[in-house]
Write an enzyme that holds these catalytic residues in place. Structure first.
Site: not given
Ligand code: UD1
Ligand code: UDP
Length: 387
Positions: A95, A117, A131, A212, A214, A244
């Site tokens: 998603d 999924e 999502e 994490h 939104r 996160h």
């Molecule tokens: C995204 C997904 C969410 C998923 C989550 C898992 C969307 C809209 N949301 O949300 O469905 O559950 O990832 O974690 O796609 N950032 C970094 N490095 C990283 C990751 C994130 O710097 O490796 C920071 C960046 O500043 C980025 C912000 O996190 O702009 C948000 O990341 P983004 O992928 O937009 O959204 P998530 O909240 O992580």
């Molecule tokens: N996870 C990880 N390291 C962490 C926290 C979570 O590897 O420090 C793993 C967790 O086991 C799961 C996945 O990341 O498999 C979940 O990711 P996240 O919570 O970012 O996204 P969501 O599942 O909500 O989309």
């Protein structure tokens, strides 16, 4: 058949890794892997763990990028890749913005889409945001809809979609099983992990936290931090919170919880380390989707800091409880687990409504047009009596 797997975030990486590994060894399939770069640091460690190399990297993430900017860059860059690779089908997961944008780009080019999924729903477009919308639009376009459970299949059936639905189990359990086996069979790894986290105190019960979403930004995270600060006053617990990388989460959590006794704010953990932490945890507090699926498999109670969930199976089985983001409610729920042993024992049992470790094999069978037996979870009544 040329299959292009597209993913970009940490959870997509974890859940696509076993499938990508299996696709690589499948006769008749040419497997091409592309990461979008939506998460850089958090995905790279997953690729290393599962020994997957991406053939392409779209490198879409910019600092401070908002959802529309991200979506637009994804569409443009994936379109150029589709022109170059010309796959017979694309596989996307779940998603995320990556899944929605890549599917739409493939759809515009009339390329078949497989949705891993598929069918998770809360029924509320505002949570999880964005999502719930992302997964709905992918399912509208998908040719192969890989529903992890019968509940997700039933959600899809209600929507009269064009794709064919297969109940496969969730590939997260494939990934978790591979990781647990690795941890159990490598005593050197166990020793390495223990040495890497010398501050862990086995005499205190661990509350493991992730967050994490939104829709929890702002007031939700303030409440969560306030709950953790109150819980940290107990000297029989150790709160471990891998924070996160999203600055919207990080800035609040660091400002509110740094330097409090009993709270360890740490960097996001590599997946294998996180699995090791989940197994050591007493109770898990999270708003994550993936953790809601993994923790029940490991027999760990989960308190979900959300008002709704698209994963009702473990909720029904009792391993997962929705507690929302109000601080008092979170504190009460954690204290109940810490202080009421009977309540804890009642909930802390392994249940497996999400998968049996063979989801990837089923997805490949479906893609190859082979017959296979769909995932058949324990009936809900049995899950309840187990817990
Ligand atoms: C995204 C997904 C969410 C998923 C989550 C898992 C969307 C809209 N949301 O949300 O469905 O559950 O990832 O974690 O796609 N950032 C970094 N490095 C990283 C990751 C994130 O710097 O490796 C920071 C960046 O500043 C980025 C912000 O996190 O702009 C948000 O990341 P983004 O992928 O937009 O959204 P998530 O909240 O992580
Ligand atoms: N996870 C990880 N390291 C962490 C926290 C979570 O590897 O420090 C793993 C967790 O086991 C799961 C996945 O990341 O498999 C979940 O990711 P996240 O919570 O970012 O996204 P969501 O599942 O909500 O989309």
């Amino acid at each position: 058949m040329k299959v292009l797997s597209l993913f970009g975030t940490r959870p997509e990486g974890i859940k696509m890794a076993p499938l990508v590994q299996a696709l690589a060894g499948t006769p008749g399939i040419e497997s091409i892997v592309c990461t979008t770069g939506q998460h850089r640091q958090m995905l790279d460690q997953v690729m290393n763990l599962f020994d997957i190399r991406a053939h392409h990297d779209l490198d879409v993430m910019l600092p401070g990028q908002q959802l529309n900017g991200l979506f637009a860059r994804l569409m443009t860059r994936v379109d150029a890749l589709l022109e170059e690779v010309r796959p017979d089908c694309v596989l996307v997961h779940g998603d995320t913005s990556t899944a929605a944008a890549c599917s739409l780009a493939a759809f515009h080019r009339r390329i078949a889409i497989g949705h891993v999924e598929a069918g998770l729903r809360t029924g509320d477009l505002s949570q999880p945001f964005p999502e719930e919308m992302n997964r709905r639009v992918v399912d509208v376009m998908g040719k192969w809809l890989f529903a992890p459970t019968v509940t997700s299949r039933d959600n899809l059936l209600q929507e009269n979609l064009q794709g064919t639905i297969y109940v496969t189990g969730n590939t997260v359990i494939d990934a978790l099983e591979l990781s647990v086996q690795k941890l159990d069979h490598r005593s050197d790894l166990q020793a390495d992990l223990a040495a890497r986290y010398p501050w862990l105190d086995a005499s205190r019960r661990m509350v493991l936290v992730t967050g994490h979403r939104r829709e929890n930004f702002g007031e939700g995270f303030m409440q969560i931090c306030s709950a953790l600060a109150q819980l940290a006053k107990r000297d029989d617990v150790q709160i471990v919170y891998p924070v996160h990388l999203n600055p919207q989460v990080r800035d609040v959590v660091m400002a509110k919880l740094s330097n409090l006794p009993n709270i360890h704010l740490i960097e996001p953990l590599d997946y294998l380390d996180f699995v090791w932490f989940m197994r050591r945890a007493y109770v898990i507090l999270t708003d994550s989707g993936g953790v809601q699926e993994e923790a029940p498999h490991l027999g760990k109670p989960v308190l979900v800091m959300r008002d709704t969930t698209e994963r009702p199976e473990a909720l029904i089985a009792g391993t997962v409880t929705l507690v929302g983001t109000h601080s008092e409610r979170i504190v009460r729920a954690v204290n109940q687990f810490l202080d009421d042993a009977e309540h804890y024992q009642h909930v802390a049992h392994s249940v497996n409504p999400y998968g049996d470790g063979h989801a990837s094999a089923r997805i490949i069978a479906a893609l190859s047009g082979r017959e296979f037996e769909e995932f058949d979870p324990q009936p809900i009544e049995q899950l309840i009596s187990v817990s």
